[in-house]
Design a protein around this motif. Structure first.
Motif, PDB file in Angstrom:
ATOM      1  N   ILE A  60       1.595 -48.733  12.307  1.00 59.91           N
ATOM      2  CA  ILE A  60       1.911 -48.459  10.898  1.00 59.91           C
ATOM      3  C   ILE A  60       3.426 -48.482  10.692  1.00 59.91           C
ATOM      4  O   ILE A  60       3.930 -49.018   9.703  1.00 59.91           O
ATOM      5  CB  ILE A  60       1.362 -47.067  10.497  1.00 59.91           C
ATOM      6  N   ALA A  61       4.144 -47.894  11.636  1.00 60.54           N
ATOM      7  CA  ALA A  61       5.604 -47.857  11.518  1.00 60.54           C
ATOM      8  C   ALA A  61       6.174 -49.271  11.510  1.00 60.54           C
ATOM      9  O   ALA A  61       7.078 -49.593  10.725  1.00 60.54           O
ATOM     10  CB  ALA A  61       6.190 -47.052  12.675  1.00 60.54           C
ATOM     11  N   LEU A  62       5.645 -50.134  12.378  1.00 60.44           N
ATOM     12  CA  LEU A  62       6.125 -51.517  12.421  1.00 60.44           C
ATOM     13  C   LEU A  62       5.730 -52.269  11.148  1.00 60.44           C
ATOM     14  O   LEU A  62       6.485 -53.101  10.645  1.00 60.44           O
ATOM     15  CB  LEU A  62       5.573 -52.220  13.673  1.00 60.44           C
ATOM     16  N   HIS A  63       4.555 -51.965  10.653  1.00 58.69           N
ATOM     17  CA  HIS A  63       4.113 -52.563   9.391  1.00 58.69           C
ATOM     18  C   HIS A  63       5.111 -52.190   8.286  1.00 58.69           C
ATOM     19  O   HIS A  63       5.546 -53.036   7.500  1.00 58.69           O
ATOM     20  CB  HIS A  63       2.708 -52.062   9.054  1.00 58.69           C
ATOM     21  N   LYS A  64       5.479 -50.914   8.282  1.00 56.59           N
ATOM     22  CA  LYS A  64       6.438 -50.421   7.281  1.00 56.59           C
ATOM     23  C   LYS A  64       7.784 -51.147   7.432  1.00 56.59           C
ATOM     24  O   LYS A  64       8.391 -51.566   6.449  1.00 56.59           O
ATOM     25  CB  LYS A  64       6.618 -48.914   7.470  1.00 56.59           C
ATOM     26  N   THR A  65       8.211 -51.286   8.690  1.00 58.79           N
ATOM     27  CA  THR A  65       9.483 -51.984   8.941  1.00 58.79           C
ATOM     28  C   THR A  65       9.443 -53.404   8.377  1.00 58.79           C
ATOM     29  O   THR A  65      10.379 -53.853   7.707  1.00 58.79           O
ATOM     30  CB  THR A  65       9.753 -52.038  10.459  1.00 58.79           C
ATOM     31  N   SER A  68       9.386 -53.577   4.559  1.00 61.61           N
ATOM     32  CA  SER A  68      10.676 -53.204   3.971  1.00 61.61           C
ATOM     33  C   SER A  68      11.666 -54.363   4.015  1.00 61.61           C
ATOM     34  O   SER A  68      12.612 -54.403   3.236  1.00 61.61           O
ATOM     35  CB  SER A  68      11.251 -51.976   4.685  1.00 61.61           C
ATOM     36  N   ARG A  69      11.469 -55.300   4.934  1.00 63.02           N
ATOM     37  CA  ARG A  69      12.374 -56.457   4.994  1.00 63.02           C
ATOM     38  C   ARG A  69      11.722 -57.716   4.433  1.00 63.02           C
ATOM     39  O   ARG A  69      12.177 -58.834   4.685  1.00 63.02           O
ATOM     40  CB  ARG A  69      12.875 -56.679   6.426  1.00 63.02           C
ATOM     41  N   GLY A  70      10.661 -57.506   3.680  1.00 61.19           N
ATOM     42  CA  GLY A  70      10.020 -58.624   2.991  1.00 61.19           C
ATOM     43  C   GLY A  70       9.119 -59.457   3.868  1.00 61.19           C
ATOM     44  O   GLY A  70       8.725 -60.568   3.500  1.00 61.19           O
ATOM     45  N   GLY A  71       8.763 -58.953   5.029  1.00 56.14           N
ATOM     46  CA  GLY A  71       7.889 -59.699   5.945  1.00 56.14           C
ATOM     47  C   GLY A  71       6.519 -59.078   6.059  1.00 56.14           C
ATOM     48  O   GLY A  71       6.080 -58.328   5.178  1.00 56.14           O
TER      49      GLY A  71
ATOM     50  N   ASP B 284      -1.398 -44.305   1.859  1.00 58.64           N
ATOM     51  CA  ASP B 284      -0.050 -44.845   1.811  1.00 58.64           C
ATOM     52  C   ASP B 284       0.332 -45.348   3.193  1.00 58.64           C
ATOM     53  O   ASP B 284       0.876 -44.623   4.015  1.00 58.64           O
ATOM     54  CB  ASP B 284       0.928 -43.751   1.368  1.00 58.64           C
ATOM     55  N   PRO B 285       0.028 -46.604   3.474  1.00 56.38           N
ATOM     56  CA  PRO B 285       0.285 -47.114   4.818  1.00 56.38           C
ATOM     57  C   PRO B 285       1.757 -47.168   5.180  1.00 56.38           C
ATOM     58  O   PRO B 285       2.107 -47.430   6.323  1.00 56.38           O
ATOM     59  CB  PRO B 285      -0.319 -48.518   4.769  1.00 56.38           C
ATOM     60  N   GLU B 286       2.617 -46.926   4.221  1.00 51.39           N
ATOM     61  CA  GLU B 286       4.045 -46.940   4.541  1.00 51.39           C
ATOM     62  C   GLU B 286       4.482 -45.662   5.242  1.00 51.39           C
ATOM     63  O   GLU B 286       5.581 -45.558   5.748  1.00 51.39           O
ATOM     64  CB  GLU B 286       4.868 -47.117   3.258  1.00 51.39           C
ATOM     65  N   VAL B 287       3.609 -44.673   5.237  1.00 56.23           N
ATOM     66  CA  VAL B 287       3.961 -43.403   5.865  1.00 56.23           C
ATOM     67  C   VAL B 287       3.613 -43.455   7.343  1.00 56.23           C
ATOM     68  O   VAL B 287       2.530 -43.849   7.716  1.00 56.23           O
ATOM     69  CB  VAL B 287       3.183 -42.247   5.203  1.00 56.23           C
ATOM     70  N   GLU B 288       4.549 -43.073   8.170  1.00 53.97           N
ATOM     71  CA  GLU B 288       4.280 -43.084   9.595  1.00 53.97           C
ATOM     72  C   GLU B 288       3.384 -41.920   9.979  1.00 53.97           C
ATOM     73  O   GLU B 288       3.498 -40.827   9.456  1.00 53.97           O
ATOM     74  CB  GLU B 288       5.589 -42.965  10.376  1.00 53.97           C
TER      75      GLU B 288
END
Lengths: 100, 312
Positions: A60-65, A68-71, B284-288
């Motif tokens: 999930i953290a990598l997905h968020k990363t 956030s950079r448009g990828g 909210d998948p943006e949350v770690e």
């Protein structure tokens, strides 16, 4: 863990387990391997037999990363057991999954 | 059935459904509120059997413990340990000629479901128990139809805004949390707890199993922390107890837990934390995941929803 950068795609693989022991290292190593031009992160889980909430958290953290950079992040060829866990947690609706 | 004596041969192992026999012999796997063996004994007794001998090679002691001496079915019953699965033809041939001979039955199909093979695949096993639900509900004390093809047992509690779609079976002492979606084609075993917002369809939840908040089970068999895909046969163990777990190891059943509790014993805090983590991930998948607090934080609005006992 292996990483291979091809154009705008970073492919990460060779992951046997993704759990509390190695999830943070996996996340940080992967982030470190990204360069400014990387648009797609492909995480190959074809050899992964164990995944727990820590591993899910790293994904999930990598997905968020990437978002956030448009990828984007893709899960490549998850093993049946990994797919079961992604489905149980409904994360198969969040990640793009390439099964073949 | 032509005789009062029956010899019942239990399957030893069936590769197509091998995972069903990991925690118990095949015939004791959860099946439409009981087990295959119990359903068979019910039917044989109803058909007039008076003496039943069960030949079992896989964990006969467990079968003996489950079957007892047959008092429950009004028959005289014994379980005989066999060295390997007996050949039905050989057992028939060994019967004395005449009126004293016993009928020899196998448990490849239930007598009441002759068109449903049990062990050819996980999906066949699942389809057979869905087909048996209406009859099983008539047979079991305390089961009632609370909505079309939705059967619920004694002391079961369903949250007011949970959605139930038949056919489905909610065993005795089961709790269904707020906003959960159950059905179609679902069997939830006695004492299980499906937490808030979980969705279960085309699946079996074994007795005393916790299904975590906001999880999703489809085409699966969940037994404690073991998760089996009925389609692929893939089996995995879930180590995060807030996702899937064994309530029996928590000490109390879902029904025995108090109104403010989610389950018994020491896993309550873990489950509450897990519910928050998963709710955040899904919403909210943006949350770690790691950012979820270990304690505190608001409950979901749904958890304050009034549960409705279904047997009052």
């Amino acid at each position: 863990m292996t990483t291979k950068l091809e154009g705008t795609t970073l492919r990460v693989g060779g992951i046997a387990d993704l759990n509390a022991t190695n999830a943070t290292g996996f996340r940080d190593e992967t982030r470190a391997a990204l360069n400014t031009g990387t648009i797609t992160l492909e995480v190959d889980l074809s050899r992964t037999t164990f995944l727990d909430s820590s591993g899910l958290g790293a994904l999930i953290a990598l997905h968020k990363t990437m978002v956030s950079r448009g990828g984007s992040l893709r899960i490549i060829k998850p093993t049946p057991t990994v797919l079961q866990i992604l489905e149980l947690t409904r994360l198969h609706r969040v990640f793009e999954i390439v099964e073949t | 059935m032509s005789t009062l004596k029956i010899i019942l041969i239990c399957p030893a192992a069936r590769p197509a459904v091998a995972a069903l026999a990991i925690k118990q012999p095949l015939v004791l796997a959860p099946f439409a509120g009981l087990s295959v063996m119990e359903h068979a004994l019910h039917q044989l007794a109803a058909d007039g059997a008076k003496e039943i001998t069960i030949l079992a090679s896989d964990r006969p002691e467990a079968i003996r413990a489950a079957a007892g001496r047959g008092e429950q079915w009004g028959v005289k019953l014994q379980v005989v340990a066999a060295d390997g699965e007996p050949d039905p033809a050989a057992v028939r041939q060994a019967q004395p000629p005449g009126a004293g001979a016993a009928d020899v039955c196998t448990l490849e199909r239930l007598p009441q479901l002759p068109d449903h093979p049990l062990w050819e695949s996980y999906e066949a096993w699942f389809a057979a128990q869905v087909a048996l639900l209406p009859e099983s509900a008539e047979k079991l004390l305390g089961m009632r139809e609370i909505a079309p093809e939705v059967y619920a047992g004694l002391r079961s509690q369903v949250a007011g805004d949970a959605r139930l779609q038949g056919p489905c079976w909610i065993g005795a002492g089961v709790r269904i949390g707020a906003g959960a979606v159950i059905g179609p084609e679902v069997v939830i075993g006695d004492g299980s707890f499906v937490d808030d917002g979980a969705e279960v369809a085309h699946s079996v939840v074994a007795p005393q199993t916790y299904v975590g908040a906001h999880t999703e089970l489809r085409h699966s068999f969940a037994q404690g922390n073991a998760l089996l895909s009925l389609r692929s046969g893939s089996r995995t163990t879930i180590t995060d107890r807030f996702l899937l777990g064994d309530l029996a190891s928590g000490g109390r059943t879902a029904a025995e837990a108090g109104p403010g509790e989610k389950t018994g014993g020491g896993i309550r805090g873990l489950l509450d934390r897990g519910r928050r983590i998963l709710r955040r991930l899904v919403a909210d998948p943006e949350v770690e995941a790691k950012s979820a607090p270990a304690d505190g934080g608001p409950e979901t609005p749904g958890t304050k929803n009034e549960s409705r006992p279904v047997d009052d």
